[in-house]
Design a protein around this motif. Structure first.
Motif, PDB file in Angstrom:
ATOM      1  N   TYR A   1       0.709  -1.141   0.149  1.00 15.93           N
ATOM      2  CA  TYR A   1      -0.015  -0.009   0.050  1.00 15.93           C
ATOM      3  C   TYR A   1       0.760   1.156  -0.226  1.00 15.93           C
ATOM      4  CZ  TYR A   1      -4.633  -2.104  -0.147  1.00 15.93           C
ATOM      5  OH  TYR A   1      -5.819  -2.523  -0.589  1.00 15.93           O
ATOM      6  N   ASN A   2       2.106   1.148   0.492  1.00 18.38           N
ATOM      7  CA  ASN A   2       3.009   2.226   0.459  1.00 18.38           C
ATOM      8  C   ASN A   2       3.458   2.527  -1.008  1.00 18.38           C
ATOM      9  OD1 ASN A   2       4.402   4.002   2.709  1.00 18.38           O
ATOM     10  ND2 ASN A   2       3.492   1.897   3.612  1.00 18.38           N
ATOM     11  N   ARG A   3       3.827   1.392  -1.816  1.00 20.22           N
ATOM     12  CA  ARG A   3       3.966   1.564  -3.172  1.00 20.22           C
ATOM     13  C   ARG A   3       2.874   2.018  -3.796  1.00 20.22           C
ATOM     14  NH1 ARG A   3       5.983  -3.971  -1.948  1.00 20.22           N
ATOM     15  NH2 ARG A   3       8.222  -3.856  -1.517  1.00 20.22           N
ATOM     16  N   LYS A   4       1.593   1.861  -3.605  1.00 17.85           N
ATOM     17  CA  LYS A   4       0.496   2.210  -4.447  1.00 17.85           C
ATOM     18  C   LYS A   4       0.437   3.535  -3.884  1.00 17.85           C
ATOM     19  CE  LYS A   4      -2.344  -1.787  -4.202  1.00 17.85           C
ATOM     20  NZ  LYS A   4      -3.336  -2.767  -3.891  1.00 17.85           N
ATOM     21  N   LEU A   5       0.696   4.221  -2.718  1.00 18.18           N
ATOM     22  CA  LEU A   5       0.672   5.651  -2.376  1.00 18.18           C
ATOM     23  C   LEU A   5       1.737   6.159  -2.992  1.00 18.18           C
ATOM     24  CD1 LEU A   5      -0.326   7.822  -0.787  1.00 18.18           C
ATOM     25  CD2 LEU A   5       1.283   7.093   1.171  1.00 18.18           C
ATOM     26  N   THR A   6       2.719   5.805  -3.394  1.00 17.92           N
ATOM     27  CA  THR A   6       3.835   6.319  -4.099  1.00 17.92           C
ATOM     28  C   THR A   6       3.241   6.643  -5.656  1.00 17.92           C
ATOM     29  OG1 THR A   6       5.569   5.407  -3.023  1.00 17.92           O
ATOM     30  CG2 THR A   6       6.166   6.019  -5.144  1.00 17.92           C
ATOM     31  N   ASP A   7       2.760   5.716  -6.127  1.00 17.26           N
ATOM     32  CA  ASP A   7       2.090   5.858  -7.694  1.00 17.26           C
ATOM     33  C   ASP A   7       1.097   7.086  -7.709  1.00 17.26           C
ATOM     34  OD1 ASP A   7       3.460   3.594  -8.315  1.00 17.26           O
ATOM     35  OD2 ASP A   7       1.654   2.339  -8.113  1.00 17.26           O
TER      36      ASP A   7
ATOM     37  N   SER B   1      -5.285  -1.528  10.638  1.00 13.20           N
ATOM     38  CA  SER B   1      -4.211  -0.628  10.319  1.00 13.20           C
ATOM     39  C   SER B   1      -4.368   0.099   8.752  1.00 13.20           C
ATOM     40  CB  SER B   1      -3.045  -1.619  10.520  1.00 13.20           C
ATOM     41  OG  SER B   1      -1.887  -0.734   9.805  1.00 13.20           O
ATOM     42  N   LEU B   2      -4.968  -0.932   7.911  1.00 12.16           N
ATOM     43  CA  LEU B   2      -4.726  -0.511   6.381  1.00 12.16           C
ATOM     44  C   LEU B   2      -6.000   0.506   6.354  1.00 12.16           C
ATOM     45  CD1 LEU B   2      -3.976  -3.384   4.106  1.00 12.16           C
ATOM     46  CD2 LEU B   2      -2.460  -1.422   4.812  1.00 12.16           C
ATOM     47  N   ILE B   3      -7.081   0.509   7.091  1.00 13.08           N
ATOM     48  CA  ILE B   3      -8.071   1.084   7.045  1.00 13.08           C
ATOM     49  C   ILE B   3      -7.669   2.715   7.374  1.00 13.08           C
ATOM     50  CG2 ILE B   3     -10.423   1.957   7.639  1.00 13.08           C
ATOM     51  CD1 ILE B   3     -10.384  -0.130   5.515  1.00 13.08           C
ATOM     52  N   ALA B   4      -6.969   2.634   8.551  1.00 14.93           N
ATOM     53  CA  ALA B   4      -6.469   3.888   9.145  1.00 14.93           C
ATOM     54  C   ALA B   4      -5.506   4.546   8.095  1.00 14.93           C
ATOM     55  CB  ALA B   4      -5.650   3.707  10.353  1.00 14.93           C
ATOM     56  N   PHE B   5      -4.701   3.887   7.425  1.00 17.12           N
ATOM     57  CA  PHE B   5      -3.832   4.284   6.277  1.00 17.12           C
ATOM     58  C   PHE B   5      -4.426   5.004   5.288  1.00 17.12           C
ATOM     59  CE2 PHE B   5      -1.120   3.553   2.568  1.00 17.12           C
ATOM     60  CZ  PHE B   5      -0.066   4.040   2.871  1.00 17.12           C
ATOM     61  N   THR B   6      -5.324   4.171   4.605  1.00 13.79           N
ATOM     62  CA  THR B   6      -5.918   4.656   3.359  1.00 13.79           C
ATOM     63  C   THR B   6      -7.011   6.119   3.816  1.00 13.79           C
ATOM     64  OG1 THR B   6      -7.856   3.120   3.681  1.00 13.79           O
ATOM     65  CG2 THR B   6      -6.018   2.759   2.244  1.00 13.79           C
ATOM     66  N   ASN B   7      -7.406   5.966   5.071  1.00 12.87           N
ATOM     67  CA  ASN B   7      -8.397   7.038   5.081  1.00 12.87           C
ATOM     68  C   ASN B   7      -7.476   8.428   5.416  1.00 12.87           C
ATOM     69  OD1 ASN B   7     -11.604   6.526   6.019  1.00 12.87           O
ATOM     70  ND2 ASN B   7     -10.457   4.629   5.720  1.00 12.87           N
ATOM     71  N   VAL B   8      -6.397   8.253   6.100  1.00 12.30           N
ATOM     72  CA  VAL B   8      -5.377   9.501   6.236  1.00 12.30           C
ATOM     73  C   VAL B   8      -4.895   9.838   4.877  1.00 12.30           C
ATOM     74  CG1 VAL B   8      -3.391  10.129   6.954  1.00 12.30           C
ATOM     75  CG2 VAL B   8      -4.864   8.958   8.603  1.00 12.30           C
ATOM     76  N   ALA B   9      -4.748   8.900   4.165  1.00  8.19           N
ATOM     77  CA  ALA B   9      -3.871   9.033   2.714  1.00  8.19           C
ATOM     78  C   ALA B   9      -4.860   9.937   1.761  1.00  8.19           C
ATOM     79  CB  ALA B   9      -3.390   7.855   2.160  1.00  8.19           C
TER      80      ALA B   9
ATOM     81  N   ASP C   1      -5.615  12.937  -5.832  1.00  7.34           N
ATOM     82  CA  ASP C   1      -6.650  11.937  -6.673  1.00  7.34           C
ATOM     83  C   ASP C   1      -7.093  11.101  -5.462  1.00  7.34           C
ATOM     84  OD1 ASP C   1      -7.772  10.000  -8.187  1.00  7.34           O
ATOM     85  OD2 ASP C   1      -5.861   9.387  -9.247  1.00  7.34           O
ATOM     86  N   LEU C   2      -7.833  11.605  -4.779  1.00  9.76           N
ATOM     87  CA  LEU C   2      -8.729  10.892  -3.708  1.00  9.76           C
ATOM     88  C   LEU C   2      -9.458   9.699  -4.067  1.00  9.76           C
ATOM     89  CD1 LEU C   2     -11.733  11.778  -3.074  1.00  9.76           C
ATOM     90  CD2 LEU C   2     -10.491  13.933  -2.392  1.00  9.76           C
ATOM     91  N   GLU C   3      -9.710   9.691  -5.277  1.00 14.73           N
ATOM     92  CA  GLU C   3     -10.683   8.791  -5.800  1.00 14.73           C
ATOM     93  C   GLU C   3      -9.831   7.474  -6.028  1.00 14.73           C
ATOM     94  OE1 GLU C   3     -10.760  11.902  -7.062  1.00 14.73           O
ATOM     95  OE2 GLU C   3     -12.690  12.685  -6.965  1.00 14.73           O
ATOM     96  N   ARG C   4      -8.764   7.673  -6.433  1.00 17.11           N
ATOM     97  CA  ARG C   4      -7.637   6.515  -6.505  1.00 17.11           C
ATOM     98  C   ARG C   4      -7.571   5.955  -5.106  1.00 17.11           C
ATOM     99  NH1 ARG C   4      -2.225   6.906 -10.077  1.00 17.11           N
ATOM    100  NH2 ARG C   4      -1.405   4.600  -9.825  1.00 17.11           N
ATOM    101  N   ILE C   5      -7.142   6.621  -4.190  1.00 20.46           N
ATOM    102  CA  ILE C   5      -7.054   6.087  -2.793  1.00 20.46           C
ATOM    103  C   ILE C   5      -8.443   5.295  -2.314  1.00 20.46           C
ATOM    104  CG2 ILE C   5      -6.540   6.421  -0.280  1.00 20.46           C
ATOM    105  CD1 ILE C   5      -4.216   6.806  -2.008  1.00 20.46           C
ATOM    106  N   ASP C   6      -9.526   5.994  -2.507  1.00 15.93           N
ATOM    107  CA  ASP C   6     -10.751   5.299  -2.274  1.00 15.93           C
ATOM    108  C   ASP C   6     -11.099   4.201  -2.776  1.00 15.93           C
ATOM    109  OD1 ASP C   6     -13.414   5.718  -0.727  1.00 15.93           O
ATOM    110  OD2 ASP C   6     -14.248   5.955  -2.705  1.00 15.93           O
ATOM    111  N   LYS C   7     -10.718   4.084  -4.075  1.00 14.20           N
ATOM    112  CA  LYS C   7     -10.965   2.798  -4.804  1.00 14.20           C
ATOM    113  C   LYS C   7     -10.067   1.701  -4.239  1.00 14.20           C
ATOM    114  CE  LYS C   7     -10.480   0.540  -9.633  1.00 14.20           C
ATOM    115  NZ  LYS C   7      -9.895   0.854 -11.001  1.00 14.20           N
ATOM    116  N   MET C   8      -8.810   2.073  -3.958  1.00 15.01           N
ATOM    117  CA  MET C   8      -7.731   1.117  -3.114  1.00 15.01           C
ATOM    118  C   MET C   8      -8.503   0.746  -1.787  1.00 15.01           C
ATOM    119  SD  MET C   8      -4.370   3.292  -3.544  1.00 15.01           S
ATOM    120  CE  MET C   8      -3.636   2.858  -1.883  1.00 15.01           C
ATOM    121  N   GLU C   9      -9.228   1.262  -1.121  1.00 14.14           N
ATOM    122  CA  GLU C   9      -9.816   0.833   0.033  1.00 14.14           C
ATOM    123  C   GLU C   9     -11.124   0.081  -0.316  1.00 14.14           C
ATOM    124  OE1 GLU C   9     -12.715   2.774   3.397  1.00 14.14           O
ATOM    125  OE2 GLU C   9     -10.642   3.755   3.300  1.00 14.14           O
TER     126      GLU C   9
END
Length: 453
Positions: A48-54, A116-124, A130-138
């Motif tokens: 998910y850190n790699r996805k955040l980098t993208d 942990s991952l829900i906290a990560f994606t909701n902060v990111a 491009d918040l839609e991309r993070i939302d799609k990840m979640e």
């Protein structure tokens, strides 16, 4: 009146019972498959850190902003994962301004890797464009978890707690001065020949002149580890400053193949611009902070680190990088020193050009030197002095793998790459290394998230 008994054939009775049973299973949802869930979440935070980098790369965030984006989600991820090892301390009460975070309800059950991952994606989601991309990840994460099989109550509790943690982290983040900085004055270009001015090819305005106004994560202040002033500007050919500029000039003119490879490997400038006609576009590549987050993630994958250890390492790396940029940017705009390209073109050779595109901010100190040394100091503390690794971070950007005998050796190469690239004088590199080491060691000394024995 005689009542007739109605009989259902045996086959129909059995089929009806099967249908009822299947409907009951469907209503209850899939069974809780703890083993498969654990396998799925092994290494998930690194991915998910790699996805955040993208997302960061696509959004073209500057290096300081990118460091902030890595820090907050990984802090949230750690706070969600740490309950897997109850002796792990919270970052609340240790990080500046972070006083209290919500604790899990002792009467409820949770699956903490999901928290942990829900906290990560909701902060990111609230830190990028491009918040839609993070939302799609979640959404994809949650769908996959449900498909694997998770108890519905544990699922609901975990998602709710992860979102609650994220909300509190974001309430803390919004007070760090990030939004306030946009109301501060822009950098003013002057006629002072020693003062930084925009550089070719597009003469972009100064990036983040007020980054030192942000609240550090653990440092007392942005100026706590001030590296000192650069060499005094001078145009006399016998002066020390002229000699430092001449060193940059000669180095670039006489680069060998290995030095050129080093310069390109550690470029890490996400704001490289190209102009065709009237159109300017940016070359997408990773930031210095992103490069070191990927090194950390790669090592954690190699070590097959558990969820808590992974979250702790990535949180520490994110924090030390963020504070390194705040520290570095403080002196950058205090001294506001002109870049080698500007000086050399005016006083030595008007046709000279650096190997790398000069970043749009002042020279002293070298941000890559500070950030790389800080991150390497932290990773050395976690994994040891002689941890050899092959760095594949730049492969997606068309560059080969480079191998190092230690994190410090990699950071030294990252630092000297700025001389090879023609974008820093030697003192900015040497003092940047000292500054980064000071930041890294201070964070190590003053931040404790090890499991208490």
């Amino acid at each position: 009146m005689v009542r007739q008994k109605l009989y259902m054939p045996m086959k129909l009775q059995i089929n009806s019972l099967i249908i009822v049973f299947l409907l009951m299973l469907s209503a209850c949802g899939p069974t809780h498959n703890a083993e498969k869930l654990d396998v799925y979440f092994d290494g998930a935070l690194m991915e998910y850190n790699r996805k955040l980098t993208d997302v960061i790369v696509a959004d073209i965030f500057t290096p300081p902003v990118a460091s902030r984006i890595y820090a907050y989600p990984n802090i949230a991820a750690y706070e969600g994962a740490r309950f897997l090892e109850p002796a792990r301390p919270s970052l609340a009460g240790q990080l500046n301004g972070l006083d209290v975070l919500p604790k899990p309800d002792s009467l409820k059950s949770y699956y903490y890797p999901l928290v942990s991952l829900i906290a990560f994606t909701n902060v990111a989601e609230y830190l990028v464009y491009d918040l839609e991309r993070i939302d799609k990840m979640e959404m994809e994460l949650l769908e996959e978890v449900r498909d694997i099989g998770i108890d519905r109550e544990i699922y609901d509790n975990s998602v709710a707690y992860g979102k609650n943690l994220a909300e509190k982290i974001l309430e803390w983040a919004v007070k760090d001065g990030y939004h306030r900085r946009t109301a501060l004055p822009r950098y003013s270009v002057s006629d002072d020949p020693g003062r930084w001015r925009p550089t070719p090819p597009d003469y972009m305005e100064a990036i983040e002149p007020h980054w030192n106004t942000l609240r550090p994560f653990i440092l007392d202040s942005a100026a706590q580890f001030d590296p000192g002033l650069p060499t005094s500007f001078d145009t006399d050919e016998e002066s020390q400053f002229y000699k430092e500029a001449k060193e940059v000039y000669e180095t670039v003119k006489n680069l060998d193949d290995e030095q050129l490879a080093i310069a390109k490997f550690w470029d890490c400038n996400p704001n490289i611009s190209h102009t065709k006609g009237h159109v300017m576009y940016f070359q997408q590549q990773i930031s210095p902070g992103g490069h070191w987050m990927h090194i950390a993630a790669q090592v954690l994958d190699e070590q097959k680190a558990n969820t808590v250890e992974s979250a702790a390492t990535l949180a520490l790396t994110g924090i030390v990088l963020a504070d390194a940029f705040i520290s570095c940017w403080d002196q950058k705009y205090k001294s506001s020193l002109t870049r080698p390209e500007t000086y050399i073109n005016k006083y030595m050779d008007s046709d000279w050009a650096p190997i790398l595109q000069t970043p749009a901010f002042p020279e002293h100190t070298s941000g890559h030197s500070v950030a790389s040394t800080a991150a390497a100091t932290m990773l050395t503390h976690i994994f040891g002095d002689d941890y050899a690794f092959a760095d594949a971070t730049e492969v997606p950007y068309g560059l080969p793998i480079r191998s190092y005998p230690s994190f410090i050796r990699a950071s030294q190469e990252a630092a000297i790459s700025r001389l090879y690239g023609g974008i820093h004088y030697k003192p900015a590199i040497e003092l940047g290394i000292q500054q980064g080491a000071a930041v890294g060691n201070y964070v190590i000394k003053n931040l404790d998230i090890k499991e208490s024995k």
